[in-house]
Design a protein around this motif. Structure first.
Motif, PDB file in Angstrom:
ATOM      1  N   THR A 149      -5.086  18.219  -0.134  1.00 29.73           N
ATOM      2  CA  THR A 149      -5.254  17.120  -0.975  1.00 29.73           C
ATOM      3  C   THR A 149      -3.761  16.257  -0.464  1.00 29.73           C
ATOM      4  O   THR A 149      -4.270  14.929  -0.440  1.00 29.73           O
ATOM      5  N   LEU A 150      -3.044  16.833   0.014  1.00 34.61           N
ATOM      6  CA  LEU A 150      -1.941  15.946   0.441  1.00 34.61           C
ATOM      7  C   LEU A 150      -2.131  15.221   1.749  1.00 34.61           C
ATOM      8  O   LEU A 150      -1.969  14.028   1.759  1.00 34.61           O
ATOM      9  N   ILE A 151      -2.718  15.811   2.491  1.00 38.49           N
ATOM     10  CA  ILE A 151      -3.460  15.197   3.809  1.00 38.49           C
ATOM     11  C   ILE A 151      -4.265  14.051   3.424  1.00 38.49           C
ATOM     12  O   ILE A 151      -4.049  13.195   4.012  1.00 38.49           O
ATOM     13  N   VAL A 175      -3.712  10.161   4.233  1.00 39.60           N
ATOM     14  CA  VAL A 175      -4.410   9.378   5.241  1.00 39.60           C
ATOM     15  C   VAL A 175      -4.999   8.165   4.403  1.00 39.60           C
ATOM     16  O   VAL A 175      -4.928   7.244   5.136  1.00 39.60           O
ATOM     17  N   PHE A 176      -5.532   8.566   3.291  1.00 40.96           N
ATOM     18  CA  PHE A 176      -6.162   7.377   2.712  1.00 40.96           C
ATOM     19  C   PHE A 176      -5.075   6.219   2.204  1.00 40.96           C
ATOM     20  O   PHE A 176      -5.249   5.277   2.570  1.00 40.96           O
ATOM     21  N   LEU A 177      -4.079   6.920   1.841  1.00 38.86           N
ATOM     22  CA  LEU A 177      -2.961   6.021   1.622  1.00 38.86           C
ATOM     23  C   LEU A 177      -2.769   4.947   2.700  1.00 38.86           C
ATOM     24  O   LEU A 177      -2.416   3.929   2.646  1.00 38.86           O
ATOM     25  N   SER A 178      -2.491   5.834   3.969  1.00 37.16           N
ATOM     26  CA  SER A 178      -2.212   5.145   5.129  1.00 37.16           C
ATOM     27  C   SER A 178      -3.201   3.910   5.433  1.00 37.16           C
ATOM     28  O   SER A 178      -2.829   3.065   5.956  1.00 37.16           O
ATOM     29  N   ILE A 217      -4.705  -1.464   6.803  1.00 43.11           N
ATOM     30  CA  ILE A 217      -5.631  -2.443   7.027  1.00 43.11           C
ATOM     31  C   ILE A 217      -5.280  -3.834   6.574  1.00 43.11           C
ATOM     32  O   ILE A 217      -5.387  -4.745   7.665  1.00 43.11           O
ATOM     33  N   PRO A 218      -4.576  -3.904   5.304  1.00 42.65           N
ATOM     34  CA  PRO A 218      -4.180  -5.263   5.007  1.00 42.65           C
ATOM     35  C   PRO A 218      -3.035  -5.790   5.973  1.00 42.65           C
ATOM     36  O   PRO A 218      -3.053  -6.855   6.617  1.00 42.65           O
ATOM     37  N   LEU A 219      -2.189  -4.733   6.378  1.00 44.08           N
ATOM     38  CA  LEU A 219      -1.153  -5.204   7.110  1.00 44.08           C
ATOM     39  C   LEU A 219      -1.452  -5.645   8.230  1.00 44.08           C
ATOM     40  O   LEU A 219      -1.103  -6.675   8.841  1.00 44.08           O
ATOM     41  N   LEU A 266       1.889  13.748  -6.141  1.00 46.90           N
ATOM     42  CA  LEU A 266       1.622  13.427  -4.931  1.00 46.90           C
ATOM     43  C   LEU A 266       2.015  12.101  -4.408  1.00 46.90           C
ATOM     44  O   LEU A 266       2.050  11.748  -3.322  1.00 46.90           O
ATOM     45  N   ILE A 267       2.278  11.170  -5.392  1.00 44.36           N
ATOM     46  CA  ILE A 267       2.689   9.788  -4.881  1.00 44.36           C
ATOM     47  C   ILE A 267       3.678   9.899  -3.854  1.00 44.36           C
ATOM     48  O   ILE A 267       3.631   9.098  -2.888  1.00 44.36           O
ATOM     49  N   LEU A 268       4.866  10.441  -4.267  1.00 43.02           N
ATOM     50  CA  LEU A 268       5.905  10.279  -3.229  1.00 43.02           C
ATOM     51  C   LEU A 268       5.763  11.068  -2.036  1.00 43.02           C
ATOM     52  O   LEU A 268       5.847  10.266  -1.264  1.00 43.02           O
ATOM     53  N   PRO A 269       5.317  12.124  -1.964  1.00 48.55           N
ATOM     54  CA  PRO A 269       5.045  12.880  -0.684  1.00 48.55           C
ATOM     55  C   PRO A 269       3.855  12.147   0.180  1.00 48.55           C
ATOM     56  O   PRO A 269       4.290  11.913   1.138  1.00 48.55           O
ATOM     57  N   CYS A 270       2.863  11.568  -0.600  1.00 50.25           N
ATOM     58  CA  CYS A 270       2.038  10.773   0.156  1.00 50.25           C
ATOM     59  C   CYS A 270       2.557   9.500   0.706  1.00 50.25           C
ATOM     60  O   CYS A 270       2.243   9.432   2.002  1.00 50.25           O
ATOM     61  N   LEU A 271       3.443   8.762   0.005  1.00 55.18           N
ATOM     62  CA  LEU A 271       4.188   7.835   0.567  1.00 55.18           C
ATOM     63  C   LEU A 271       4.826   8.184   1.553  1.00 55.18           C
ATOM     64  O   LEU A 271       4.982   7.323   2.736  1.00 55.18           O
ATOM     65  N   THR A 272       5.678   9.124   1.680  1.00 58.59           N
ATOM     66  CA  THR A 272       6.472   9.568   2.821  1.00 58.59           C
ATOM     67  C   THR A 272       5.772   9.611   4.096  1.00 58.59           C
ATOM     68  O   THR A 272       5.999   9.001   5.066  1.00 58.59           O
ATOM     69  N   ILE A 273       4.354  10.220   3.910  1.00 59.28           N
ATOM     70  CA  ILE A 273       3.889  10.452   5.281  1.00 59.28           C
ATOM     71  C   ILE A 273       3.086   9.187   5.591  1.00 59.28           C
ATOM     72  O   ILE A 273       3.008   8.893   6.634  1.00 59.28           O
ATOM     73  N   ALA A 274       2.504   8.734   4.276  1.00 59.38           N
ATOM     74  CA  ALA A 274       2.040   7.429   4.786  1.00 59.38           C
ATOM     75  C   ALA A 274       2.697   6.212   5.294  1.00 59.38           C
ATOM     76  O   ALA A 274       2.364   5.432   6.267  1.00 59.38           O
ATOM     77  N   LEU A 275       3.974   6.231   5.106  1.00 58.23           N
ATOM     78  CA  LEU A 275       4.776   5.160   5.744  1.00 58.23           C
ATOM     79  C   LEU A 275       4.955   5.517   7.075  1.00 58.23           C
ATOM     80  O   LEU A 275       5.104   4.480   7.934  1.00 58.23           O
TER      81      LEU A 275
END
Ligand SMILES: Nc1ncnc2c1ncn2[C@@H]1O[C@H](COP(=O)(O)OP(=O)(O)OP(=O)(O)O)[C@@H](O)[C@H]1O
Ligand SMILES: Nc1ncnc2c1ncn2[C@@H]1O[C@H](COP(=O)(O)OP(=O)(O)OP(=O)(O)O)[C@@H](O)[C@H]1O
Ligand SMILES: [Mg+2]
Ligand SMILES: [Mg+2]
Lengths: 312, 283, 587, 478
Positions: free
Chosen positions: A102-104, A108-111, A116-118, A180-189
């Motif tokens: 789930t985390l991964i 990835v989804f968040l990234s 894409i917009p950036l 999962l918001i923060l962990p995902c954000l960390t990886i996604a950043l």
């Protein structure tokens, strides 16, 4: 369809990879000095007790025989028993695999959602202020050590603002998402920085490409040119970049899982390595390897789907 | 043709001027750190490992611009000395993978066939192999410290370079000038290393800059797991990791080394971008 | 003619780069009448594309802009329209066809949708109607099975079909003007003829006006009503076709017409007698052939094969070719793209493995004594390539490159290398200062000379030149051909000259070999073959050459060729055969 | 009332008491199981558990326990038979990690449902204390045999204050009040969740943000800050933890007593207490920690005197001493001590080479004698000092905690003290041992440190005894 024929035979090509990974892990973990029995017994261990445990787990057999048993077990769909947890490795992994996946996936989804917009903004304003801003952010984004970033996010969003949980993993879907918001954000950043750069580069090229000119020449507005022509054509390199990075990503989750106390396989792996729980290390390595292989497989399918020219 | 050509050369030059900004900024940042590393004994105000029980956890002040840590060591001096180690990490952590990957990628791409297949399978295995297992195992086998880290990086890192170079090689070996070289009776080694490699390598050079960033971060992650350099050496990743316990009481212990990593990484990225544009490499 | 449909008035385009302003288009005025085909000719970089792109405000960079002049179209000045109004013009009133259909079609979108997209956007019709309209257009541009081919992707088509689709895209919204920017340069002569035919048919059916950009005067002569000649951004000449061709005023136009390959070569040195004189092939004393090819077959595995892909499909690139090359011969090999010319050349030089058959060079059999034959080949043969830039290592200076060859070949003592390099440069007509330059500082023609110098550095008996002038402007083509003719004479070279341009081969070569799908369909003395082709394929090839004489009209291609073409629709560019069965030619 | 959430570093590994030797498991074992004999809150006295009373025969070989009428969580009675089964199982089961400690048991029999008779092979005074270990928690023979070991280890039948409701591996253990516990009315909490939060910072932040009620293992460096938080309460409890510097007596000059004494004097323990424990620890001077049975408060404390140490080293012919110091990687305090010691010893002219190794590996190195010095710590599991004394001074198979220290007089005294039944006599013997060890410098005592746990203000009676047991049956969540 003919182009998808590789789906049938590609899995066979994975076999040598999996075999190679198993052999390397097996040798590697046994090269590590330290003894699982002693870790288990702690300070009070006596040689007799150690020998007893080693015999129980077959650690006193010659190495090649141990490997043979390992393969034999593997063929039967087993991975041995954890020395530390005393249960079947597969069972153990089953209890820990979901959070990691789930985390991964979410990361990835968040990234992608960020990248894409950036990348689009940067590429469409090439050389302008938005472009420089995006490039600045994305170069900085890779520079932060993830564990530090994680801590800062926790202090800001959880302790100061109190809007998301500090750590852990929830029970139901919504709860998990919140955790999962923060962990995902960390990886996604981190990940989105890499992705943005790649996407931006290919978008810049595609925006000036002949096919974009041709679309403009038939009167298409810039938005259609971008979303229907430029974007699909820029995606393939990004997909491949993601696939190649998956191994690194899995490594990255270990730190994030530790900081955020997510009960996933990364944590399991670290604890297993430190306590020399050979079977678990092997098992997790195999699962990670299969995961990587699977992701690459999916990336192949995706590439073929996006780009009809690609044949595998 | 000739007019068009002269003109496009001019376009190139003006672009170069525009992009030189990136390159120059990158070089400036890297240069600063390299200067710091070389001149550390001269410019560091204090001994980076000298402890001072009376000056523990002093916030940034005039005497200690970046404050002191829990042993009373001057953070600024530790950062300055740390530049030596971190630059070394970035350099060695990239140099060996680069060399190995380049040679293997060249051979694999040029000869193709069974050699290529073997290398590709090996690369598959390494890519599928969980990096962390390898890293932690090697560190556990050889003991924590830079050597193990370098070995682990070299064992895994070459793959990216090999892939990059190989792809280039596959294209270049079919280029007309490669075919020409064969038809002129040049030896394989000459064609590979003198004719093709110089044309194939730009992408890897650019990539090595972002790779340096990843190496630094991997180093930091290893420090977080407690397996970084031997104390009392100052290394930024270790400083950040160790300073974490003081994150809310003495923020300066982590902030400044953390920023150093970010800025150095930024320097590498800029330099890489600039280099890429000058060398005309597409990411 | 009444008021022109489109009127370009004193159009000036400048580029601001690195603080410096350059005028790319200098006060050009041209009119285009309704139903007229205007030919825009000029060498590469003369600004042909720039003018056309400025009409629809699609200049390649923001640094380039229209600084003076106007483009009047239906009463408004196109250079002053804003983006929204322009969008209605693009596609709606002016459609564009580009040179390279492969890169201008979106590879990941179905071809039909690319046509339908414009229809839906401009006419606001429903998806179903757009599809219907697009299918209709596909059939108009000559796709045999438009319903099915609507759903194909561009890469599944041959070059000619792609260009048809491109034309379809441009037609999608019923434009009044069609701009065709070198629409046939990337195509084979036979296909080129079809596409030009198609353009003229469309003009006749729809009554629209066409601006046709080309560098080939022959095409203009065959298709256009009027001609505009550009050079360095300036309009040199503009007028009705016949008057310009018959009585060119500007010296540049005169030389352009003179160097057209279809011009009888006699204009300069009376080579008609010349070629007859030196090619009394039959009367030559019987000497051993320098090169002997016997039943040569070269096959490649079809791409994407793997262990599991089973069937082992192969492409037969060269399929049982036999020929002899005598010392001093000049042989031209012609044939459409993919017919196996390059493969044959590479096989001769031992650069690609032979599947079966024999290549014997100077007595050494490549199949039987590979090492010995290779050693001979490497020291006595050399190759010249099509793309002058790609054929030179971009990182070496011309001098270093030549010196390296001399050193490796070891035929010249170390201290003589420098002098020899200078001699070589002199020989190919390059100034000696070029020794210190890298390829990117050279023009295409100069690079090609450097490439020839490299070939000569080996001091070869045999030179194989693979399409070595195809990428060059006509005037420069002419120079290179002359250089070859000169060198051949002076050094007693044997030359194998590959080209798809028959006219060039006719000028240079005594003998010609025509290849089609890996086979030799015809060979013989050039004059005989051209005067009197025995094989229909050769005949089609010859008749498809656009002649600069407007009265020699482009032929409607003979049926077999067209039928033959249509099987490209299956998505296979080249004949793919399963191991044993080889498809026979449709004779 | 309510459910108490506790953050700790690692998750449990099993619920089969005999198959773990990890603290993380023992804490939960004592919530879920009860033992025959308990250690009290102060960690200095034994008190009745499931055995309401016991007698010891004159020769010290026969122990007779009278069982309380308690019940397992499944409602079945806890009989003497279950107790006997427990004792024999820990001794005989092949998966037992503790069989060595219980080899002394000869037989264990249930005379009737309430009477358990245990016969020892040789007399052993510490035996009773070993029965307080969570690893000999009384388990139900019937349940174990019906469920099988694997299932039991996942979800055991409880004999203690709580039952395992759910175990989410890697994440948390969820306990629920056991209504069948014999002291059920003492238990205030509805349940307990042991949650694993490996990162120290995150764990603290969780309590600060109110998402956990308690966090255990508070790093010394955080205490001051946490104390300032009005919502938090920092609970500091005496422990039996002692950190010490192991010395390899077989390596060169370290074999000389004078050299070891000099090193002792070259170490500024006060500075360590200040820097590493932020003044929360205390200078250590005996291997039996302060607050535990037979601790000798008057033991020798060598003064910090680097000059003198230098002199002594020179006298002993070891002036250019260079030592290899094995440091446990990833342990914050260990690394800090290492950095400090390196600098301190430098002042006495001893150069120290730090070698960081993975903790599991450092054991191997210590056993192999691949080290000169290394810092380790010890916490007692049982109340009696015999266990640690034997390990540290008793010349058993572990070479006196890998120091290779040898002193036969000490060895004999350790053996004698184990058998001495008179408490007074026994205390005197342990005092002697402490003096002799100090004189020989078997190792160098560094500091004692407390257990530090943090709770939200609304938590009361969250307490850890010196042996590490949490008394959650008394804890209240308001
Ligand atoms: N993107 C650009 N930026 C700056 N200058 C350009 C650009 N594109 C073309 N030019 C210059 O504009 C001039 C005219 O170019 P243009 O493409 O119109 O030539 P052309 O006649 O179409 O040549 P070709 O036959 O090669 O297509 C050339 O000198 C060229 O170098
Ligand atoms: N290395 C290769 N692998 C597979 N197929 C090849 C290879 N080289 C050539 N072919 C195929 O062999 C056939 C003949 O190619 P060749 O390049 O000889 O044609 P050509 O006549 O030179 O065409 P052009 O005029 O486009 O240069 C084509 O179908 C081509 O796709
Ligand atoms: Mg053009
Ligand atoms: Mg070719």
């Amino acid at each position: 369809m003919h182009r998808y024929k590789f789906i049938l035979y590609r899995p066979l090509q994975f076999l040598p990879v999996i075999f190679g990974v198993s052999l390397i892990t097996f040798i590697l973990v046994r090269l590590i000095p330290g003894d699982p029995a002693r870790v288990l017994l702690g300070a009070r261990s006596t040689p007799a007790a150690i020998a007893n445990i080693r015999a129980q787990y077959g650690l006193d057999e010659p190495l090649w025989l141990q490997y043979f048993y390992f393969l034999k077990n593997l063929a039967n769909g087993e991975m041995g028993k954890s020395i530390l947890y005393k249960i079947d490795v597969l069972k153990l992994i089953a209890t820990r695999i979901e959070p990691t996946i789930t985390l991964i996936v979410c990361s990835v989804f968040l990234s992608i959602l960020i990248a894409i917009p950036l990348a689009a903004i940067a590429a469409r304003n090439r050389g302008g202020i938005p472009d420089h801003a995006v490039r600045l952010i994305s170069t900085m984004g890779i520079g932060f050590p993830p564990f530090w970033l994680a801590l800062m996010l926790i202090i800001l969003f959880s302790v100061k603002l109190g809007i998301v949980p500090v750590s852990g993993y929830g029970e139901n879907f919504g709860d998990k998402l919140a955790h999962l918001i923060l962990p995902c954000l960390t990886i996604a950043l981190c990940l989105s920085s890499v992705l943005t750069r790649s996407l931006r580069a290919s978008m810049v090229v595609e925006l000036q490409s002949d096919l974009a000119t041709a679309a403009r020449a038939r009167g298409m507005p810039e938005s259609i040119v971008f979303w229907r022509h430029v974007l699909p054509n820029s995606l393939v390199p990004a997909v491949n970049l993601l696939a190649v990075n998956i191994g690194w990503l899995i490594g990255g989750t270990v730190v994030v899982e530790t900081v955020f106390a997510i009960p996933g396989m990364g944590q399991l792996l670290v604890r297993a390595i430190f306590s020399r729980d050979y079977m678990v290390v092997q098992g997790v390595a195999m699962v990670f390897a299969c995961g990587t292989v699977l992701v690459n497989f999916l990336a192949d399918i995706l590439t073929v789907t996006i780009d009809p020219r690609v044949k595998l | 043709m000739s007019t068009g050509h002269a003109f496009s050369a001019k376009i190139g030059w003006s672009r170069w001027l525009g992009q030189r900004l990136t390159l120059v900024a990158g070089m400036a940042i890297l240069g600063l750190f390299i200067f710091m590393a070389i001149a550390a004994p001269m410019i560091a105000p204090y001994d980076p490992i000298a402890q001072n029980g009376d000056l523990r956890l002093v916030p940034p002040s005039f005497l200690h611009p970046f404050g002191t840590d829990n042993f009373g060591r001057d953070i600024l001096s530790r950062i300055i000395w740390g530049a030596r180690i971190d630059l070394q990490i970035a350099f060695i952590g990239v140099a060996f993978p680069f060399l190995i990957g380049t040679v293997l990628g060249t051979i694999s791409g040029y000869f193709g066939g069974i050699i290529d297949t073997v290398f590709m399978r090996l690369i598959d295995i390494i890519l599928a192999f969980p990096f962390l297992v390898l890293m932690l195992s090697i560190i556990a086998i050889l003991g924590p410290g830079l050597l193990s880290f370098y070995i682990a990086m070299a064992l895994v890192g070459w793959v990216s370079y090999a892939r990059l170079i190989r792809t280039q090689m596959l294209v270049l070996k079919n280029s007309d000038y490669a075919v020409a070289a064969v038809s002129l009776g040049f030896s394989n080694a000459r064609i590979m290393f003198r004719h093709l490699l110089p044309n194939a390598i730009a992408g890897s050079v650019v990539f090595s800059m972002s790779d340096a960033v990843l190496v630094l971060l991997n180093g930091a992650a290893i420090s977080y797991l407690g397996l970084g350099v031997q104390p009392p050496l100052a290394e930024w990743g270790v400083m950040v990791a160790e300073g974490q316990s003081f994150i809310s009481t003495a923020w300066w212990i982590t902030l400044f080394p953390g920023l150093s990593i970010v800025v150095l990484a930024f320097g590498f990225s800029l330099f890489g971008d600039g280099l890429g544009e000058v060398l005309g490499v597409r990411e | 003619m009444s008021t022109p449909l489109l009127s370009i008035q004193e159009l000036t385009i400048t580029a601001r780069l690195a603080g410096e302003t350059r005028t790319l288009i200098d006060a050009v005025s041209v009119d285009l009448a309704r139903g007229e085909i205007l030919g825009l000719v000029g060498e590469s970089g003369s600004g042909k594309s720039m003018i056309c792109r400025s009409l629809v405000q699609l200049l390649p960079s923001r640094a380039i802009e229209v600084t003076a002049g106007a483009v009047m179209f239906e009463g408004c000045d196109l250079t002053r329209l804003d983006e929204v109004a322009m969008r209605a013009i693009r596609g709606g009133d002016i459609g564009m066809i580009f040179q390279n259909p492969t890169s201008h079609l979106d590879p990941v979108m179905r071809v039909g949708e690319q046509i339908a997209e414009g229809i839906r956007y401009h006419q606001g019709v429903s998806k179903r109607d757009a599809r219907k309209a697009a299918t209709e257009i596909l059939s108009q541009v000559g796709l045999p099975d438009p319903k099915r081919q609507y759903d194909n992707y561009a890469h599944e088509f041959s070059g000619g079909m792609r260009q048809r689709v491109m034309i379809g895209v441009a037609l999608s919204c019923n434009p009044k003007i069609l701009i065709a920017d070198e629409p046939t340069t990337a195509l084979d002569v036979t296909v080129q003829a079809q596409i030009l035919r198609l353009l003229m048919d469309i003009r006749d059916q729809r009554g629209l006006s066409i601006i046709l950009i080309t560098h080939d005067l022959g095409i203009v002569a065959q298709t256009c009503d009027s001609i505009a000649v550009l050079r360095g951004g300036r309009l040199l000449e503009h007028g009705p076709k016949r008057s310009v061709l018959a009585a060119p005023k500007d010296p540049y136009t005169i030389s352009l017409i003179a160097s057209h390959p279809s011009m009888p070569a006699g204009t300069e040195n009376g080579s008609k007698e010349f070629s007859l004189e030196i090619s009394p092939y039959a009367t030559r004393p019987p000497i051993a052939p320098l090169l002997e090819i016997d039943d040569l077959v070269v096959r490649f595995p079809a791409s994407g094969t793997s262990l599991f892909n089973g069937s082992g499909k192969v492409i037969t690139a060269v399929n049982g070719v036999s020929m002899q090359v005598m010392p001093g011969d000049t042989i031209g090999i012609v044939g459409e793209s993919g017919s196996g010319k390059s493969t044959l050349a590479r096989a001769i030089l031992g650069l690609t493995p032979l599947t079966s058959g024999h290549v014997t060079f100077d007595g050494a059999d490549l199949a039987l004594h590979r090492a010995r034959a290779l050693a001979k080949l490497r020291r006595q043969t050399a190759m010249v390539f099509q793309d002058p830039y790609n054929a030179l290592n971009p990182r070496l200076t011309i001098g270093d490159m030549l010196a390296e060859v001399l050193r490796v070949q070891n035929k010249v003592p170390a201290d003589g290398i420098h002098t020899r390099v200078q001699e070589l440069l002199d020989l190919v007509g390059l100034e000696r200062v070029f020794a210190t330059r890298k390829p990117h500082m050279l023009s295409g023609g100069q690079c090609q000379r450097a490439g020839i110098a490299r070939a000569l550095a080996v001091d070869p008996k045999l030179i194989v030149a693979d399409e070595c002038v195809a990428a060059l402007d006509v005037t420069i083509q002419r120079q290179i051909i002359d250089l070859f003719r000169d060198l051949k004479e002076r050094m007693n070279l044997t030359l194998i000259f590959i080209a798809h341009d028959l006219a060039i081969v006719r000028n240079l070569c005594e003998r010609v070999v025509v290849m089609h799908r890996g086979n030799i369909v015809e060979q013989g003395l050039s004059e005989e073959v051209f005067a009197n082709p025995r094989h229909p394929y050769t005949a089609a090839l010859i008749s498809a050459i656009p002649d600069i004489n407007p009265d020699k009209r482009l032929p409607r291609l003979p049926e077999p060729i067209q039928a033959d073409r249509s099987d490209f629709a299956t998505g296979l560019k080249h004949p793919v055969t399963t191991n044993s069965t080889t498809r026979e030619l449709p004779i | 009332q309510g459910v108490l959430t506790i953050g700790r570093r690692e998750d449990s590994t099993t619920f089969d008491p005999i198959k773990s030797a990890q603290n993380v498991d023992n804490w939960v074992f004592s919530n879920v199981f009860d033992v025959l004999v308990r250690v009290d809150k102060t960690g200095t006295k034994l008190e009745p558990g499931l055995a309401q009373s016991w007698t010891v025969s004159e020769d010290g070989l026969t122990y007779t326990f009278i069982m309380r009428g308690a019940k397992f969580s499944d409602g079945s009675p806890i009989t003497a038979n279950d107790a006997a089964y427990t004792l024999l199982r820990i001794r005989d089961n092949e998966g037992s990690l503790w069989s060595d400690s219980y080899k002394v048991i000869d037989t264990a029999e249930a005379k009737d449902d309430k009477t358990l008779v245990v016969k020892l092979k040789t007399p052993s005074v510490p035996f009773l204390s070993t029965l307080a270990l969570p690893n000999v928690s009384v388990i139900s023979q019937k349940a174990m045999e019906e469920l099988g070991e694997d299932t039991f280890a996942e979800k055991p039948v409880a004999s203690g204050a709580f039952v395992v409701k759910e175990w989410r591996r890697g994440d948390r253990v969820i306990l629920e009040k056991n209504p069948n516990f014999w002291q059920a009315d003492r238990v205030k909490l509805d349940g307990v969740e042991w949650i694993s939060v490996p990162d120290d910072n995150t764990r603290m932040l969780n309590v600060q943000a109110g998402q956990l009620d308690t966090a255990i293992f508070v790093p010394f460096s955080r205490v001051e800050e946490l104390k300032k938080d009005p919502n938090l309460h920092v609970e500091i409890n005496t422990s039996t933890r002692e950190d010490h510097l192991l010395i390899n007596h077989e390596h060169g000059a370290l074999a000389k007593k004078e050299v070891r004494q000099a090193i002792d004097m070259a170490i500024d323990k006060k500075a360590i207490v200040d820097t590493v424990t932020f003044n929360l620890g205390e200078i250590a001077y005996s291997y039996i920690p302060k607050g535990s049975l037979y601790h000798y408060a008057g033991n020798l404390q060598r003064p910090y005197d680097p000059e003198k140490a230098k002199q002594m080293l020179a006298d002993a012919g070891a002036s250019a001493l260079s030592l290899n110091y094995v440091v446990n990687a990833g342990n914050e305090t260990d690394e800090q001590i290492a950095v400090l010691l390196q600098q301190q010893l430098q002042k006495a002219g001893v150069s120290v080479n730090l070698q960081k190794v993975d903790p599991s590996q450092s054991w191997d190195m210590l056993i192999a004698g691949d080290y000169d010095i290394s810092v380790m710590y010890w916490t007692n599991d049982i109340l009696d000092p015999d266990q640690k004394t034997t390990f540290v001074l008793g010349h058993d198979t572990n070479m006196n905690y890998m120091t290779r220290y040898r002193n036969d007089k000490v060895k004999d005294l350790v053996a004698a003290a184990r058998l001495e039944q008179d408490p007074k006599q026994r205390e005197a013997m342990y005092v002697d041992l402490q003096k002799m060890a100090k004189d020989d410098v078997n190792w160098i005592d560094l500091y004692y440190s407390p257990y530090i746990n943090v709770t939200r203000k609304n938590i009361e009676n969250f307490y850890q005894n010196p042996l590490g047991r949490f008394f959650l049956e008394d804890t209240v969540k308001n």
